[in-house]
Design a protein around this motif. Structure first.
Motif, PDB file in Angstrom:
ATOM      1  N   LEU A 160       0.782  -1.098   0.023  1.00 34.23           N
ATOM      2  CA  LEU A 160      -0.015   0.044   0.084  1.00 34.23           C
ATOM      3  C   LEU A 160       1.074   1.146  -0.070  1.00 34.23           C
ATOM      4  O   LEU A 160       1.564   1.419   1.242  1.00 34.23           O
ATOM      5  N   ARG A 161       0.738   2.044  -1.229  1.00 34.04           N
ATOM      6  CA  ARG A 161       1.795   3.365  -0.893  1.00 34.04           C
ATOM      7  C   ARG A 161       0.486   4.671  -1.149  1.00 34.04           C
ATOM      8  O   ARG A 161       0.266   4.974  -2.546  1.00 34.04           O
ATOM      9  N   PRO A 162       0.047   5.081  -0.021  1.00 34.67           N
ATOM     10  CA  PRO A 162      -0.696   6.496  -0.642  1.00 34.67           C
ATOM     11  C   PRO A 162       0.457   7.621  -0.638  1.00 34.67           C
ATOM     12  O   PRO A 162       1.402   7.398  -0.439  1.00 34.67           O
ATOM     13  N   GLY A 181       3.595  -1.815 -11.003  1.00 36.44           N
ATOM     14  CA  GLY A 181       3.358  -0.812  -9.265  1.00 36.44           C
ATOM     15  C   GLY A 181       4.326  -0.153  -8.839  1.00 36.44           C
ATOM     16  O   GLY A 181       4.801   1.131  -8.241  1.00 36.44           O
ATOM     17  N   ASP A 182       5.614  -1.473  -9.050  1.00 37.46           N
ATOM     18  CA  ASP A 182       6.934  -0.251  -9.069  1.00 37.46           C
ATOM     19  C   ASP A 182       6.801   1.049  -9.601  1.00 37.46           C
ATOM     20  O   ASP A 182       7.476   2.139  -9.334  1.00 37.46           O
ATOM     21  N   ILE A 183       6.264   0.953 -11.533  1.00 36.95           N
ATOM     22  CA  ILE A 183       6.956   2.005 -11.359  1.00 36.95           C
ATOM     23  C   ILE A 183       5.540   3.287 -11.359  1.00 36.95           C
ATOM     24  O   ILE A 183       6.178   4.203 -11.251  1.00 36.95           O
ATOM     25  N   SER A 193       3.945   3.770  -8.721  1.00 32.04           N
ATOM     26  CA  SER A 193       4.325   4.342  -7.497  1.00 32.04           C
ATOM     27  C   SER A 193       5.429   5.421  -7.493  1.00 32.04           C
ATOM     28  O   SER A 193       4.928   6.253  -7.181  1.00 32.04           O
ATOM     29  N   ASP A 194       6.272   4.815  -7.929  1.00 26.72           N
ATOM     30  CA  ASP A 194       7.195   6.083  -8.030  1.00 26.72           C
ATOM     31  C   ASP A 194       7.274   7.507  -8.677  1.00 26.72           C
ATOM     32  O   ASP A 194       6.706   8.364  -8.404  1.00 26.72           O
ATOM     33  N   GLU A 195       5.609   7.175  -9.938  1.00 26.31           N
ATOM     34  CA  GLU A 195       5.443   8.389 -10.593  1.00 26.31           C
ATOM     35  C   GLU A 195       4.291   9.323  -9.336  1.00 26.31           C
ATOM     36  O   GLU A 195       4.190  10.238  -9.407  1.00 26.31           O
TER      37      GLU A 195
END
Ligand code: IPM
Ligand code: MG
Length: 361
Positions: free
Chosen positions: A106-108, A247-249, A251-253
């Protein structure tokens, strides 16, 4: 008094500084909410390689398995960059995710109004943005077999495998729906089903699960389009669910859209374990200088209080105290802007703790 067991893995670079800062905040939580934290430290990453030869020693895993939650700093650094993939600090991270079966990451990412100018986007575009990327974390290209570089007809061939079982998709999609139900009830599922069979299956499972959550509005986006919409209309997103690599990409964006990576917490959740860590890395260039921004780790601890311990009030107090500290104009160098007061790791932590005391009910 309730005793909550936390495994503390400080890791490399700025890891120890930001985790120490966070432990001070947790100490304050203990005092205000009458809970006791039982902390056990373990080695991970480069430091663990140096001391034991293994980025994730068995002893560390054991400590994590016996804890209610894991708090992690960051891993990696130039010292270990030349090691083969198998023995790099990052491998410790990938293994702990798999070993504890932490399938939902989970990356808010939300805009903090006092930091709105830190976003590269215009304030009127980014204002109000508050999204949660739910990234699948134990499958996909990261773990699929076969993998490796092989010889074929005298030529080297690199292979990674995108692979998901329907159950792996279902459990993370379900988590995302549940989270959407507690938020604004909107779910964006991201895939590449115009090209990939795996994505076709992903989309089918989302459609099946959607029947169990009729109140949630569902949108499907191809990953390239999603990357574009995220900068064009970031505030329209609520929960985004997607596979490990996408999701890796994304979430950085999402992180850069809302301003500073130094502010982004994360939770990695499974059915039995949970791990909390900042989204940013170990920042070896500023390690030991006392200027690292501890807020992402402090906010990760606040997610821990909410998700693992049901201490929503304590989580909320931390978030309010962080916001108040920013409003008062205190900034670590990474989020510094004109007219603000530049402070280091320790001072911003003290300000946050003072604000907790002031804002507690
Ligand atoms: C992340 C990181 C990791 C990942 C790396 C360090 C292995 O980029 O947590 O997003 O790709 O998952
Ligand atoms: Mg990443």
């Amino acid at each position: 008094m309730k005793e909550l067991k936390i495994a503390v893995l400080k890791g490399d670079g700025i890891g120890p500084e930001i985790v120490d800062a966070t432990l001070k905040v947790l100490e304050k939580v203990g005092e205000i909410f009458s809970v006791e934290f039982d902390l056990k430290e373990g080695l991970i990453g480069g430091t663990a390689i140096d001391e034991t030869g293994d980025p994730l020693p068995e002893e560390t895993l054991e400590i994590c398995r016996e804890s209610d939650a894991v708090l992690l700093g960051a891993v990696g650094g130039p010292k270990w960059d030349d090691l083969p993939t198998e023995r790099r600090p990052e491998k410790g991270l990938l293994r702990i995710r798999k070993e504890l079966d932490l399938y939902a990451n989970l990356r808010p990412a939300k805009v903090w109004e006092p930091l709105i100018d830190a976003s590269p986007l215009r304030p009127e575009v980014v204002r109000g943005t508050d999204m949660m990327v739910v990234r699948e974390l134990t499958g996909d290209l990261y773990y699929g077999e076969p993998r490796g570089v092989f010889r074929e007809n005298g030529m080297r061939v690199g292979i990674n495998t995108m692979r998901y079982t329907e159950e792996e998709i279902r459990r993370v999609v379900r988590k995302a729906f549940e989270i959407a139900m507690r938020r604004r009830k909107k779910l964006t599922s991201v895939d590449k089903s115009n090209v990939l069979e795996v994505s076709g299956l992903w989309r089918e499972v989302v459609e099946e699960e959607r029947k169990n959550f009729p109140e949630v509005e569902v949108e499907h986006l191809y990953v390239d389009n999603c990357a574009m919409q995220m900068v064009r209309r970031p505030s329209s997103f609520d929960v985004i669910v997607t596979s490990n690599m996408f999701g890796d990409i994304l979430s950085d964006e999402a992180g850069v859209v809302v301003g500073s990576l130094g502010m982004l917490p994360s939770a990695s959740i499974g059915d039995r374990h949970a791990l909390y860590e900042p989204v940013h890395g170990s920042a070896p260039d500023i390690a030991g200088k006392g200027i690292a921004n501890p807020i992402a780790t402090i906010l990760s601890a606040s997610m821990m209080l909410r998700f693992s311990f049901g201490l929503d009030e304590a989580g909320e107090l931390i978030e309010k105290a962080v916001e108040e500290t920013l409003r008062q104009g205190y900034r670590t160098p990474d989020i510094m802007s004109p007219g603000c007061t530049r402070v280091g790791t320790e001072e911003i932590t003290e300000r946050i703790i003072e604000n907790m005391e002031r804002l507690k009910g």
